[in-house]
Scaffold this active site. Structure first.
Site, PDB file in Angstrom:
ATOM      1  N   HIS A 126      66.698  23.252  -0.135  1.00  0.00           N
ATOM      2  CA  HIS A 126      67.290  21.913  -0.308  1.00  0.00           C
ATOM      3  C   HIS A 126      66.358  20.886   0.360  1.00  0.00           C
ATOM      4  O   HIS A 126      66.691  20.296   1.388  1.00  0.00           O
ATOM      5  CB  HIS A 126      68.686  21.890   0.330  1.00  0.00           C
ATOM      6  CG  HIS A 126      69.544  20.752  -0.114  1.00  0.00           C
ATOM      7  ND1 HIS A 126      69.148  19.814  -1.063  1.00  0.00           N
ATOM      8  CD2 HIS A 126      70.805  20.368   0.268  1.00  0.00           C
ATOM      9  CE1 HIS A 126      70.122  18.934  -1.241  1.00  0.00           C
ATOM     10  NE2 HIS A 126      71.125  19.239  -0.458  1.00  0.00           N
ATOM     11  N   GLN A 129      67.398  17.210   1.295  1.00  0.00           N
ATOM     12  CA  GLN A 129      68.248  17.143   2.484  1.00  0.00           C
ATOM     13  C   GLN A 129      67.382  17.160   3.743  1.00  0.00           C
ATOM     14  O   GLN A 129      67.597  16.373   4.668  1.00  0.00           O
ATOM     15  CB  GLN A 129      69.219  18.323   2.484  1.00  0.00           C
ATOM     16  CG  GLN A 129      70.162  18.316   3.671  1.00  0.00           C
ATOM     17  CD  GLN A 129      71.111  17.126   3.646  1.00  0.00           C
ATOM     18  OE1 GLN A 129      71.752  16.853   2.641  1.00  0.00           O
ATOM     19  NE2 GLN A 129      71.198  16.386   4.740  1.00  0.00           N
ATOM     20  N   CYS A 257      74.701  18.793   6.777  1.00  0.00           N
ATOM     21  CA  CYS A 257      74.304  18.193   5.488  1.00  0.00           C
ATOM     22  C   CYS A 257      75.501  17.615   4.742  1.00  0.00           C
ATOM     23  O   CYS A 257      75.337  16.739   3.893  1.00  0.00           O
ATOM     24  CB  CYS A 257      73.601  19.235   4.640  1.00  0.00           C
ATOM     25  SG  CYS A 257      74.588  20.736   4.393  1.00  0.00           S
ATOM     26  N   ARG A 285      69.690   9.988   2.892  1.00  0.00           N
ATOM     27  CA  ARG A 285      69.348  10.574   1.594  1.00  0.00           C
ATOM     28  C   ARG A 285      68.820   9.496   0.657  1.00  0.00           C
ATOM     29  O   ARG A 285      67.835   9.702  -0.050  1.00  0.00           O
ATOM     30  CB  ARG A 285      70.581  11.249   0.960  1.00  0.00           C
ATOM     31  CG  ARG A 285      71.090  12.492   1.694  1.00  0.00           C
ATOM     32  CD  ARG A 285      70.118  13.655   1.615  1.00  0.00           C
ATOM     33  NE  ARG A 285      69.835  14.027   0.235  1.00  0.00           N
ATOM     34  CZ  ARG A 285      70.576  14.855  -0.500  1.00  0.00           C
ATOM     35  NH1 ARG A 285      71.641  15.428   0.021  1.00  0.00           N
ATOM     36  NH2 ARG A 285      70.226  15.146  -1.740  1.00  0.00           N
TER      37      ARG A 285
HETATM   38  N1  NVA Z   1      74.526  25.391   1.594  1.00  0.00           N
HETATM   39  C1  NVA Z   1      75.346  24.438   0.880  1.00  0.00           C
HETATM   40  C2  NVA Z   1      74.732  23.073   0.918  1.00  0.00           C
HETATM   41  C3  NVA Z   1      75.508  21.997   0.222  1.00  0.00           C
HETATM   42  C4  NVA Z   1      74.832  20.677   0.258  1.00  0.00           C
HETATM   43  C5  NVA Z   1      75.522  24.919  -0.540  1.00  0.00           C
HETATM   44  O1  NVA Z   1      74.545  25.403  -1.147  1.00  0.00           O
HETATM   45  O2  NVA Z   1      76.631  24.830  -1.062  1.00  0.00           O
HETATM   46  N1   CP Z   2      74.304  17.346   1.212  1.00  0.00           N
HETATM   47  C1   CP Z   2      74.413  17.351  -0.125  1.00  0.00           C
HETATM   48  O1   CP Z   2      73.484  17.720  -0.863  1.00  0.00           O
HETATM   49  O2   CP Z   2      75.605  16.871  -0.582  1.00  0.00           O
HETATM   50  P1   CP Z   2      76.150  16.946  -2.078  1.00  0.00           P
HETATM   51  O3   CP Z   2      76.450  18.384  -2.375  1.00  0.00           O
HETATM   52  O4   CP Z   2      77.370  16.083  -2.062  1.00  0.00           O
HETATM   53  O5   CP Z   2      75.096  16.400  -3.002  1.00  0.00           O
END
Ligand code: NVA
Ligand code: CP
Length: 300
Positions: A126, A129, A257, A285
């Site tokens: 990610h 993020q 996050c 972000r």
């Molecule tokens: N680890 C989480 C992050 C969400 C922004 C997911 O993948 O659901």
């Molecule tokens: N932190 C993040 O990526 O949030 P969302 O899943 O809301 O995009």
């Protein structure tokens, strides 16, 4: 042509330039109001999103361009058109593709097109993020380099991108996970080869002790909902409550996050407390993505 699939795709000076520009956008969001006039971003979401979807759309708008939300069910992708064909066709219309996917390989398939691809979260990484997270450290401490960051919880996509941030941006990272939930060994090896300062432990207190920032994420990520009960049991000792947060430095900040599962990985008094920086992270972000879009599309 450059993509943004992983922080390791970019050099340290390029990432620092994005963070510097993001700082300027934070001060004046419309500083480059026409930089991407007439340009478009396609946004494909295989999973839910609040922050990623809205921040990218706002970032394009602030640069004078536009963004469109595409769910696989509305695209022919949902009826079997290949990812590669979708990418090639979208490339004839839009200037970049941002995608949130389960399998990281789907992002690689999107690079069959002729426009930059941005990782809006995969099960592996990610990076958008992590850019916002580093900007948050910079804003609270004046500099991200050499800051001791503890990540406790699942060694997942968010954790992997923080590991890459250690390699590229000099964060000193301690990762505390339950046994069996450590970060991916290939990610760790690649980041260490690139200079990451990284310690792995199965002890949450050892991870957090003395840290300037304590970061956690959900125990069950999107797609892992069926494991929720089991994970709740395994991760119990990794909850960031007042006691665990109290082991960090006295000026430590709390990072997440979002979205958070309050009562699981973090308690209200920490996430709502005076040292919580989670809303700064969420705000950052948009500033970092605006700077990223400018870096990817602004010169051509
Ligand atoms: N680890 C989480 C992050 C969400 C922004 C997911 O993948 O659901
Ligand atoms: N932190 C993040 O990526 O949030 P969302 O899943 O809301 O995009």
């Amino acid at each position: 042509m450059k993509h943004f699939l992983s922080l390791l795709d970019w050099e340290t000076d390029e990432l620092r330039a994005i963070l510097d520009q993001a700082d300027r956008f934070k001060a004046d969001p419309c500083e480059r109001r026409d930089a991407l006039a007439g340009r478009s971003l396609a946004m494909i979401f295989q999973k839910s999103s609040t922050r990623t979807r809205v921040s990218f759309e706002v970032a394009m708008t602030r640069l004078g361009g536009s963004a469109m939300f595409l769910s696989p069910n509305d695209l022919q992708l949902g009826r079997g058109e290949t990812i590669e064909d979708t990418a090639r066709v979208l490339s004839r219309y839009v200037d970049a593709i941002m995608a949130r996917v389960f399998d990281h390989a789907d992002l690689l398939a999107l690079t069959a097109g002729t426009v930059p691809v941005i990782n809006g979260l995969s099960d592996l990484l990610h990076p958008c993020q992590a850019l916002a997270d580093v900007l948050t450290l910079r804003q609270w401490f004046g500099n991200e380099q050499g800051i001791d960051l503890a990540y406790v919880g699942d060694g997942n996509n968010v954790c992997h991108s923080l590991i890459n941030a250690s390699a590229r941006l000099g964060i000193v990272l301690r990762v505390g996970t339950p046994r069996g939930y450590e970060p991916d060994q290939d990610i760790v090896a690649a980041a260490e080869a690139a200079g990451a300062q990284l310690t792995l432990t199965n002890d949450p207190v050892e991870a957090v002790r003395g840290a300037r920032a304590v970061y956690t994420d959900v125990w069950a990520s999107m797609g892992q909902e069926s494991q929720e009960q089991e994970r709740r049991r395994v991760f119990e000792k990794f909850r960031v409550d007042d006691e665990l947060f109290g082991k960090a430095a006295s000026d430590a900040i709390f990072l997440h996050c979002l979205p958070a599962h309050r009562g699981d990985e973090v308690v209200d008094s920490v996430i709502d407390g005076p040292r919580s920086a989670v809303l700064d992270q969420a705000e950052n972000r948009v500033h970092t993505e605006q700077a990223l879009l400018l870096a990817l599309l602004g010169q051509s």
